[in-house]
Design a protein around this motif. Structure first.
Motif, PDB file in Angstrom:
ATOM      1  N   VAL A 195      -8.879 -28.640  16.935  1.00  0.00           N
ATOM      2  CA  VAL A 195      -8.238 -28.755  18.247  1.00  0.00           C
ATOM      3  C   VAL A 195      -6.951 -29.556  18.106  1.00  0.00           C
ATOM      4  O   VAL A 195      -6.916 -30.586  17.429  1.00  0.00           O
ATOM      5  CB  VAL A 195      -9.194 -29.430  19.256  1.00  0.00           C
ATOM      6  CG1 VAL A 195      -8.460 -29.789  20.543  1.00  0.00           C
ATOM      7  CG2 VAL A 195     -10.378 -28.522  19.554  1.00  0.00           C
ATOM      8  N   GLY A 196      -5.873 -29.056  18.715  1.00  0.00           N
ATOM      9  CA  GLY A 196      -4.587 -29.733  18.620  1.00  0.00           C
ATOM     10  C   GLY A 196      -3.722 -29.236  17.489  1.00  0.00           C
ATOM     11  O   GLY A 196      -2.566 -29.662  17.355  1.00  0.00           O
ATOM     12  N   HIS A 197      -4.217 -28.341  16.662  1.00  0.00           N
ATOM     13  CA  HIS A 197      -3.403 -27.757  15.595  1.00  0.00           C
ATOM     14  C   HIS A 197      -2.222 -27.010  16.207  1.00  0.00           C
ATOM     15  O   HIS A 197      -2.312 -26.489  17.325  1.00  0.00           O
ATOM     16  CB  HIS A 197      -4.265 -26.811  14.757  1.00  0.00           C
ATOM     17  CG  HIS A 197      -3.589 -26.283  13.526  1.00  0.00           C
ATOM     18  ND1 HIS A 197      -2.717 -25.209  13.548  1.00  0.00           N
ATOM     19  CD2 HIS A 197      -3.665 -26.683  12.228  1.00  0.00           C
ATOM     20  CE1 HIS A 197      -2.290 -24.971  12.317  1.00  0.00           C
ATOM     21  NE2 HIS A 197      -2.856 -25.852  11.499  1.00  0.00           N
ATOM     22  N   ARG A 198      -1.134 -26.925  15.489  1.00  0.00           N
ATOM     23  CA  ARG A 198       0.089 -26.315  16.018  1.00  0.00           C
ATOM     24  C   ARG A 198      -0.117 -24.846  16.415  1.00  0.00           C
ATOM     25  O   ARG A 198       0.641 -24.300  17.242  1.00  0.00           O
ATOM     26  CB  ARG A 198       1.211 -26.405  14.982  1.00  0.00           C
ATOM     27  CG  ARG A 198       0.904 -25.665  13.676  1.00  0.00           C
ATOM     28  CD  ARG A 198       1.987 -25.890  12.616  1.00  0.00           C
ATOM     29  NE  ARG A 198       1.652 -25.237  11.362  1.00  0.00           N
ATOM     30  CZ  ARG A 198       1.923 -23.963  11.077  1.00  0.00           C
ATOM     31  NH1 ARG A 198       2.565 -23.210  11.965  1.00  0.00           N
ATOM     32  NH2 ARG A 198       1.586 -23.458   9.912  1.00  0.00           N
ATOM     33  N   LEU A 199      -1.139 -24.183  15.836  1.00  0.00           N
ATOM     34  CA  LEU A 199      -1.391 -22.776  16.144  1.00  0.00           C
ATOM     35  C   LEU A 199      -2.629 -22.565  17.006  1.00  0.00           C
ATOM     36  O   LEU A 199      -3.046 -21.434  17.239  1.00  0.00           O
ATOM     37  CB  LEU A 199      -1.557 -21.985  14.834  1.00  0.00           C
ATOM     38  CG  LEU A 199      -0.345 -21.982  13.895  1.00  0.00           C
ATOM     39  CD1 LEU A 199      -0.726 -21.380  12.549  1.00  0.00           C
ATOM     40  CD2 LEU A 199       0.810 -21.206  14.522  1.00  0.00           C
ATOM     41  N   SER A 200      -3.208 -23.652  17.491  1.00  0.00           N
ATOM     42  CA  SER A 200      -4.500 -23.552  18.182  1.00  0.00           C
ATOM     43  C   SER A 200      -4.432 -22.829  19.526  1.00  0.00           C
ATOM     44  O   SER A 200      -5.453 -22.381  20.031  1.00  0.00           O
ATOM     45  CB  SER A 200      -5.097 -24.949  18.387  1.00  0.00           C
ATOM     46  OG  SER A 200      -4.249 -25.737  19.199  1.00  0.00           O
ATOM     47  N   THR A 201      -3.252 -22.708  20.101  1.00  0.00           N
ATOM     48  CA  THR A 201      -3.122 -22.020  21.392  1.00  0.00           C
ATOM     49  C   THR A 201      -2.506 -20.631  21.242  1.00  0.00           C
ATOM     50  O   THR A 201      -2.317 -19.926  22.239  1.00  0.00           O
ATOM     51  CB  THR A 201      -2.270 -22.844  22.364  1.00  0.00           C
ATOM     52  OG1 THR A 201      -0.967 -23.063  21.789  1.00  0.00           O
ATOM     53  CG2 THR A 201      -2.931 -24.186  22.659  1.00  0.00           C
ATOM     54  N   ALA A 202      -2.190 -20.224  20.018  1.00  0.00           N
ATOM     55  CA  ALA A 202      -1.600 -18.906  19.804  1.00  0.00           C
ATOM     56  C   ALA A 202      -2.630 -17.819  20.070  1.00  0.00           C
ATOM     57  O   ALA A 202      -3.796 -17.956  19.693  1.00  0.00           O
ATOM     58  CB  ALA A 202      -1.094 -18.792  18.366  1.00  0.00           C
ATOM     59  N   PRO A 203      -2.244 -16.727  20.731  1.00  0.00           N
ATOM     60  CA  PRO A 203      -3.210 -15.640  20.987  1.00  0.00           C
ATOM     61  C   PRO A 203      -3.721 -15.013  19.704  1.00  0.00           C
ATOM     62  O   PRO A 203      -4.874 -14.595  19.615  1.00  0.00           O
ATOM     63  CB  PRO A 203      -2.415 -14.648  21.833  1.00  0.00           C
ATOM     64  CG  PRO A 203      -0.976 -14.985  21.606  1.00  0.00           C
ATOM     65  CD  PRO A 203      -0.914 -16.449  21.312  1.00  0.00           C
ATOM     66  N   SER A 204      -2.883 -14.951  18.675  1.00  0.00           N
ATOM     67  CA  SER A 204      -3.272 -14.517  17.339  1.00  0.00           C
ATOM     68  C   SER A 204      -2.338 -15.190  16.339  1.00  0.00           C
ATOM     69  O   SER A 204      -1.233 -15.612  16.695  1.00  0.00           O
ATOM     70  CB  SER A 204      -3.220 -12.992  17.196  1.00  0.00           C
ATOM     71  OG  SER A 204      -1.894 -12.530  17.357  1.00  0.00           O
ATOM     72  N   VAL A 205      -2.802 -15.277  15.093  1.00  0.00           N
ATOM     73  CA  VAL A 205      -2.060 -16.036  14.087  1.00  0.00           C
ATOM     74  C   VAL A 205      -1.691 -15.128  12.919  1.00  0.00           C
ATOM     75  O   VAL A 205      -2.576 -14.559  12.274  1.00  0.00           O
ATOM     76  CB  VAL A 205      -2.901 -17.221  13.567  1.00  0.00           C
ATOM     77  CG1 VAL A 205      -2.140 -17.985  12.485  1.00  0.00           C
ATOM     78  CG2 VAL A 205      -3.295 -18.139  14.710  1.00  0.00           C
TER      79      VAL A 205
END
Length: 321
Positions: A195-205
């Motif tokens: 949680v809080g990772h720079r990509l954690s809110t991206a819809p896909s990575v």
């Protein structure tokens, strides 16, 4: 009278001496499981016992035999001594013959004509498995299903030892080419992020965004599975950076939650291993993973073929997550 008393004492002493050297069936099971897991904690979890009970059992057997069976130099990853390896090798087939004989007698007494032993590799949980098993038992009412957890690092060891008839596992795994493999489901690989990772809110990575990240890897003994879950084939020339190693999916999720790194897993992992410290996100640019059921090629029993057919049938079912 004196002779009778002497005989009574002598026989009593012999019985007590025999008891001192008797290995209980549960103690044998503990030793054999420890030989597979090489870890006191995982052995305790698998057998639903306390870690203290596992340690106590092993020490008791060592006292009876008169020599160490377990090398405890590394308390987190134990090994067997040469004597321990010899004992386990000789005990395993005898133990399973006894268990099968007792099970057969018990089942016959209840009108059951056979048992299908199904192994589950930790991390190979699947939402349609209960439905498959229920369908199998409905169509084969004289057969009982027995479920057991198999070793994570080497799931097919249970097949090789005759402890399971079929095993649910994640492909790939070592020696896979020597077994009959039926695909149950195909799922995308997702990434576990803290949680809080720079990509954690991206819809896909995009996988390219993960190439420089530190990964939580499976232990080296998992071989090709380790390479697959690090997506080594999709990295091009970018080297993988391993932050730490784990011995199972639960440990992987916990390691990511504690900030040790990130990790790849099957999409359905988020159904069975939820943790408030992590998020799961789909990954673009890498292929899917497969849940498979593994059986011995020479096992041509109709009951096994029936179960494999039931498993293959769910591959076309929609996965609801």
């Amino acid at each position: 009278m004196r002779d009778r008393n002497f005989l009574h004492v002598a026989v009593g002493a012999t019985v007590e001496k025999t008891r001192e050297h008797t290995m209980e069936l549960r103690d044998i099971e503990i030793l054999l499981t420890l030989a597979e897991e090489l870890h006191f904690g995982r052995t305790a979890t698998r057998l639903h016992l306390s870690q203290a009970r596992i340690s106590q059992s092993v020490k008791s057997q060592e006292r009876r035999i008169g020599a160490p069976l377990v090398d405890r130099v590394n308390p987190r990853a134990v090994g067997l001594t040469p004597l321990g390896i010899q004992l386990v090798t000789e005990l395993r087939p005898a133990y399973h013959r006894i268990v099968r004989t007792i099970d057969h007698a018990r089942l016959t007494a209840h009108g059951v004509t056979g048992v299908l032993r199904i192994g589950f590799q930790p991390g190979a949980e699947y939402e349609h498995s209960p439905a498959v098993i229920a369908d199998f038992t409905r169509r084969n009412p004289a057969w009982q299903v027995m479920l057991r957890q198999v070793g994570f690092a080497d799931p097919i060891a249970a097949l090789e030892a005759g402890e399971a008839d079929v095993v649910f596992a994640r492909a790939p795994f070592e020696r896979q080419q020597h077994y009959r493999v039926t695909v149950v489901a195909t799922e995308p690989r997702w990434v576990i992020l803290p949680v809080g990772h720079r990509l954690s809110t991206a819809p896909s990575v995009p996988f390219t965004e993960l190439l420089d990240e530190a990964f939580v890897a499976l232990s080296r003994e998992t071989g090709c599975a380790r390479a697959f879950w690090l997506a080594e084939a999709d990295r091009g020339r970018a080297p993988v950076r391993v932050a730490t190693e784990v011995n199972g999916i639960g440990e992987l999720v916990a390691a990511v939650a504690h900030g040790a790194g990130i990790g790849l897993t099957a999409e359905s992992t988020r159904l069975f291993h939820r943790d408030p410290g992590v998020v799961f996100r789909p990954v673009d640019g890498i292929g899917p993973c497969e849940l498979v059921v593994v059986s011995r090629p020479a096992d041509d029993r109709p009951v096994v073929a029936d179960f494999l057919g039931a498993c293959a049938g769910v591959n076309a079912m929609e996965i609801t997550i």
